[in-house]
Scaffold this active site. Structure first.
Site, PDB file in Angstrom:
ATOM      1  CG  ASP A  33      -1.924  -1.140   1.201  1.00 35.03           C
ATOM      2  OD1 ASP A  33      -1.880  -1.948   0.267  1.00 35.03           O
ATOM      3  OD2 ASP A  33      -2.740  -1.232   2.140  1.00 35.03           O
ATOM      4  CE  LYS A 138      -3.415  -4.384   1.282  1.00 37.82           C
ATOM      5  NZ  LYS A 138      -4.116  -3.574   2.256  1.00 37.82           N
ATOM      6  CB  THR A 167       0.446   2.167   8.651  1.00 42.22           C
ATOM      7  OG1 THR A 167      -0.737   1.498   9.113  1.00 42.22           O
ATOM      8  CG2 THR A 167       0.062   3.379   7.846  1.00 42.22           C
ATOM      9  CB  CYS A 171      -2.057  -2.541   5.451  1.00 39.55           C
ATOM     10  SG  CYS A 171      -3.686  -1.786   5.304  1.00 39.55           S
TER      11      CYS A 171
HETATM   12  N1  TIU Z   1      -2.466   0.378   4.335  1.00 43.62           N
HETATM   13  C1  TIU Z   1      -2.943   0.623   5.540  1.00 43.62           C
HETATM   14  O1  TIU Z   1      -2.267   0.483   6.551  1.00 43.62           O
HETATM   15  N2  TIU Z   1      -4.223   1.146   5.617  1.00 43.62           N
HETATM   16  C2  TIU Z   1      -4.672   1.928   6.620  1.00 43.62           C
HETATM   17  O2  TIU Z   1      -5.832   2.257   6.674  1.00 43.62           O
HETATM   18  N3  TIU Z   1      -3.745   2.334   7.517  1.00 43.62           N
HETATM   19  C3  TIU Z   1      -3.884   3.233   8.525  1.00 43.62           C
HETATM   20  O3  TIU Z   1      -2.963   3.365   9.309  1.00 43.62           O
HETATM   21  N4  TIU Z   1      -4.994   3.954   8.619  1.00 43.62           N
END
Ligand code: TIU
Length: 239
Positions: A33, A138, A167, A171
């Site tokens: 991500d 995803k 993060t 995720c």
């Molecule tokens: N990719 C991911 O971690 N999505 C989130 O929503 N992360 C947050 O920290 N909000």
């Protein structure tokens, strides 16, 4: 019952709680991500009230790891969190969650927030996928939920994952836990994962490697890059 013998390690990465043995041809680099919506000001991450500058430090080390992984011929998989334009794969509970200034699907500075096909949903230019690399969309936090990732890994005979991206506690952690429960060996690169919250970054990494590696291993990118460089270094001549 006989247990399968693990393949010989191709390289050993110094890691915690112990060396991470990477078998030749069995490893994928997973980049979670690294999307504009999470990293750029005005995107989804910021609408949730986060300081997106906290994630910027991940980009350069990740560029170096990507280059090293590509040079070593590793499989590289990028993921993107997001939803269909009609929101049919967005659970109402996820849409309602929190008090964001904008919700998923709302128009933002980079297009509709976290919607497939929008500029903000795509991966930042610095980490653009190379031709032939899988980009996996995803709908959830984990890369296995609602995707064919397991099938992809099984057909490529991949058993080991080196996980990076954002993060750390959301995720990345969800993906690491999903992978661990499915029997994959997972290495998280501490300087290539990022959190909006420094304390979650620290504790998130601790949690992966606690209890003898309850979810996996932790190393940093120089450790992986050095191990790969050693592998490709010419064998010194004996006199
Ligand atoms: N990719 C991911 O971690 N999505 C989130 O929503 N992360 C947050 O920290 N909000």
């Amino acid at each position: 019952m006989t247990l399968a013998t693990p393949p010989d390690p191709d390289l050993l990465v110094p890691a915690s709680p112990g060396p991470f043995a990477v078998p030749a041809g069995r490893v994928a680099l997973v980049v979670i991500d690294m999307q504009r919506d999470f990293l750029l000001p005005g995107g989804f991450g910021e609408t949730l009230g986060n300081d997106v500058s906290q994630l910027a430090s991940v980009v350069e080390p990740l560029q170096r790891v990507l280059a090293a992984a590509r040079a070593a011929g590793w499989t590289v998989i990028h993921t993107r969190e997001g939803h269909r334009p009609d929101l049919s794969d967005l659970p109402p509970a996820k849409l309602r969650r929190g008090k964001p200034s904008m919700r998923i699907g709302d128009p933002g500075p980079y297009g509709r927030i976290l919607i497939q096909g929008e500029y903000g949903h795509d991966i930042i230019d610095e980490l653009a996928p190379a031709d032939g690399e899988l980009v996996l969309d995803k709908p959830g936090k984990g890369a296995f939920y609602g995707t064919d990732l397991q099938q992809v890994l099984e057909s490529a005979n991949i058993t080991h994952l080196v996980v990076t991206g954002v993060t750390t506690e959301v995720c990345v952690h969800t993906t690491v836990r999903e992978a661990n429960d499915r029997g994959y060996e997972v290495l998280v690169l501490s300087d290539c994962v990022g959190s909006y919250f420094p304390e979650f970054q620290r504790v998130g990494l601790e949690m992966v490697k606690a209890q003898g590696g309850i979810f996996g291993w932790v190393a940093d990118s120089p450790q992986v890059i050095a191990a790969l460089a050693q592998l490709s270094a010419p064998i010194p001549a004996t006199v």
